[in-house]
Enzyme design. Structure first.
Site, PDB file in Angstrom:
ATOM      1  NE  ARG A  16      -2.422  -1.941   3.137  1.00 33.28           N
ATOM      2  CZ  ARG A  16      -2.834  -2.108   4.396  1.00 33.28           C
ATOM      3  NH1 ARG A  16      -3.838  -1.394   4.866  1.00 33.28           N
ATOM      4  NH2 ARG A  16      -2.225  -2.973   5.181  1.00 33.28           N
ATOM      5  CE  LYS A  23       4.852  -1.757   6.000  1.00 37.61           C
ATOM      6  NZ  LYS A  23       3.444  -2.128   6.298  1.00 37.61           N
ATOM      7  CD  GLN A  74       9.293 -14.686   6.021  1.00 42.71           C
ATOM      8  OE1 GLN A  74       9.221 -13.465   6.045  1.00 42.71           O
ATOM      9  NE2 GLN A  74       8.301 -15.459   6.419  1.00 42.71           N
ATOM     10  N   GLY A  79       4.214 -15.907   6.260  1.00 40.72           N
ATOM     11  CA  GLY A  79       3.492 -15.527   7.466  1.00 40.72           C
ATOM     12  C   GLY A  79       4.434 -15.153   8.601  1.00 40.72           C
ATOM     13  CB  THR A  80       3.841 -13.072  11.631  1.00 36.51           C
ATOM     14  OG1 THR A  80       2.627 -13.764  11.967  1.00 36.51           O
ATOM     15  CG2 THR A  80       3.488 -11.760  10.958  1.00 36.51           C
ATOM     16  CG  ASN A 378      38.357  42.307   7.052  1.00 36.27           C
ATOM     17  OD1 ASN A 378      37.508  42.434   7.913  1.00 36.27           O
ATOM     18  ND2 ASN A 378      38.187  42.776   5.826  1.00 36.27           N
TER      19      ASN A 378
END
Ligand code: UD1
Ligand code: CA
Length: 455
Positions: A16, A23, A74, A79-80, A378
């Protein structure tokens, strides 16, 4: 505290975000989301941090290489639960606590994590999940509790019954596990569910059914657990992180004239009694000392600034400014520049890859590039170093107490030794010995009665 290891899940794509960048590498509060999570884990006391990478793995690993973390790939995002299982080879021998976090929750704080770990230890549970209550829980895993209030299991949105979907207590995706129990249970997690994924939350139910104690602790601060899935959520997080940083600065003794227009990155340090005027951006690894006045309208990136420095309307990056210097307005300090104590830089001046010695003055309209300038110099209005011949850059060396008249060109490589004077309008191409006056311009001729003769 038990031996604490953090595992941060960061293999997902983040569809998304509509981005080519993984991301977790999107920046918020001046650094990658994942870097915020790593920092929180370390603040909570994690001795080891393992990041599970997948989508854009090489890019994520390269971006975090200085963060003292370990990586596990992975290759397929199943899946988690599957993601955490990838760390087993690294953490198999651990007897301590594993703190599982997500790489896309940059608002998490070390304090919240420390409390979670403390609760986990105190309860003696094998697994503790951090929960919160949301007005709209859509999309989250729901916390299913037994009649006595203890946690029974977590059900994902897509697997939840209509009744379960009405539950407002959600899984934050942050947990503490006893390491051996975690890996033993993960091998028993299946993927027979609506998404066909190996769910990490299933570990809780598995442990409970085996008679192990599981626990849930709730935070009322649901801001800290919110994940970023879209650019709109990224912008919300950005505001929150900036507000937090500003509050932290003010609490530590920094005056922000207008916090709404002051943008300070997470890792910036600012000393006491420094005043920041509006419309100012202070970014990256910038460190500012005490008693400074910065702004209005400054952008500082990776700057090291001493005490009692004033600066307004400037853009300064990757450079150093020592105590008491005063800069601006309309000054550009470019990389590898060191401005020493009590230097005065005035209007419309650019300094690049140069050293400007103590008390020297560049009051107006100068370009100083590739120059080593002593103290008490200067530089007259409009004086520039001519450092580039179209192919190569050369250095200009200026000793102490040199006075360069207005609108002079110092053609490098060239050296002006100590106490040299340069006549205004000179183009200096040869070295000037100590104490000499150098004039390098056409002699003036006045033609008598020229107007009369012309007419
Ligand atoms: C997950 C939880 C849900 C919880 C929510 C909180 C599961 C099954 N569900 O849902 O209960 O309410 O977080 O935000 O865990 N990831 C991997 N590899 C994978 C899959 C995911 O590394 O194979 C990473 C993602 O990059 C992300 C994190 O794990 O950082 C969470 O994954 P995500 O798909 O966002 O989980 P949710 O569906 O939000
Ligand atoms: Ca998911």
């Amino acid at each position: 505290m038990n031996d604490l290891t953090a595992v941060i899940l960061a293999a997902g794509k983040g569809t998304r975000m509509k981005s080519n960048l993984p991301k977790v590498l999107h920046k918020v509060g001046g650094k990658a989301m994942l870097a915020h999570v790593i920092a929180a884990a370390k603040t909570a006391g994690a001795k080891r941090t393992v990041v599970v990478t997948g989508f854009g793995g090489a890019e994520v690993e390269a971006a975090m290489k200085d963060d003292a973390v370990e990586f596990v790939r992975q290759t397929e995002q199943l899946g988690t639960g599957h993601a955490v299982l990838q760390t087993e080879a690294l953490l198999r021998d651990s007897n301590g606590t594993i703190l599982v976090l997500c790489g896309d929750t940059p608002l998490i704080t070390g304090e919240v994590l420390r409390n979670l770990c403390a609760e986990h230890e105190k309860s003696g549970a094998k697994a503790t999940v951090l929960t919160t209550v949301l007005a709209d829980a859509t999309g989250y895993g729901r916390i299913i509790r037994n009649d006595d209030g203890t946690i029974a299991k977590i059900v994902e949105q897509k697997d939840a019954t209509a009744k379960e979907q009405k539950i407002n207590e959600i899984n934050s995706g942050i947990y503490c596990f006893s390491a051996p129990s975690l890996f033993a249970a993960l091998h028993k997690v299946g993927n027979n569910n609506a998404q066909g994924e190996y769910y990490l939350p299933d570990v809780l139910q598995i442990l409970r059914c085996e008679g192990a104690k599981i626990y849930a602790t709730t935070t009322t601060n649901n801001e800290v657990v919110s994940g970023i899935n879209s650019r709109a959520q990224l912008a919300v997080a950005e505001k929150i992180l900036r507000r937090r940083k500003n509050e932290e600065l003010m609490a530590s003794g920094v005056t922000l004239m207008d916090p709404d227009t002051t943008f300070v990155d997470a890792d910036v340090q600012i000393g006491r009694d420094t005043v920041i005027y509006p419309f100012t951006w202070i970014e990256g690894k910038t460190v500012i000392g005490e008693g400074c006045e910065i702004g209005p309208n400054c952008r500082l990136q990776n700057m090291t600034v001493g005490n009692n420095v004033t600066g307004q309307f400037l853009y300064a990056h990757d450079a150093k400014v020592n105590d008491g210097a005063s800069l601006g307005q309309f000054v550009h300090l470019r990389p590898d520049t060191v401005i020493d104590e009590d230097v005065k830089i005035g209007n419309f001046v650019e300094v690049k890859n140069s050293n400007v010695g103590k008390g020297s003055k560049l009051p107006h309209l100068s370009y100083i590039g590739d120059c080593d300038m002593g103290a008490g110099v200067n530089m007259g209005c409009g004086t520039i170093t001519v450092n580039y011949d179209g192919k190569k850059k050369f250095r200009t060396v200026i000793g102490d107490n040199v006075f360069v008249g207005c609108n002079s060109n110092l053609v490098a490589p060239v050296t002006l030794n100590d106490n040299v004077y340069v006549g205004a309008g000179s183009t200096i191409t040869k070295d000037v010995p100590n104490g000499n006056l150098a004039i390098a311009r056409a002699r003036q001729t006045n033609l008598d009665k020229w107007k009369d003769k012309r007419e």
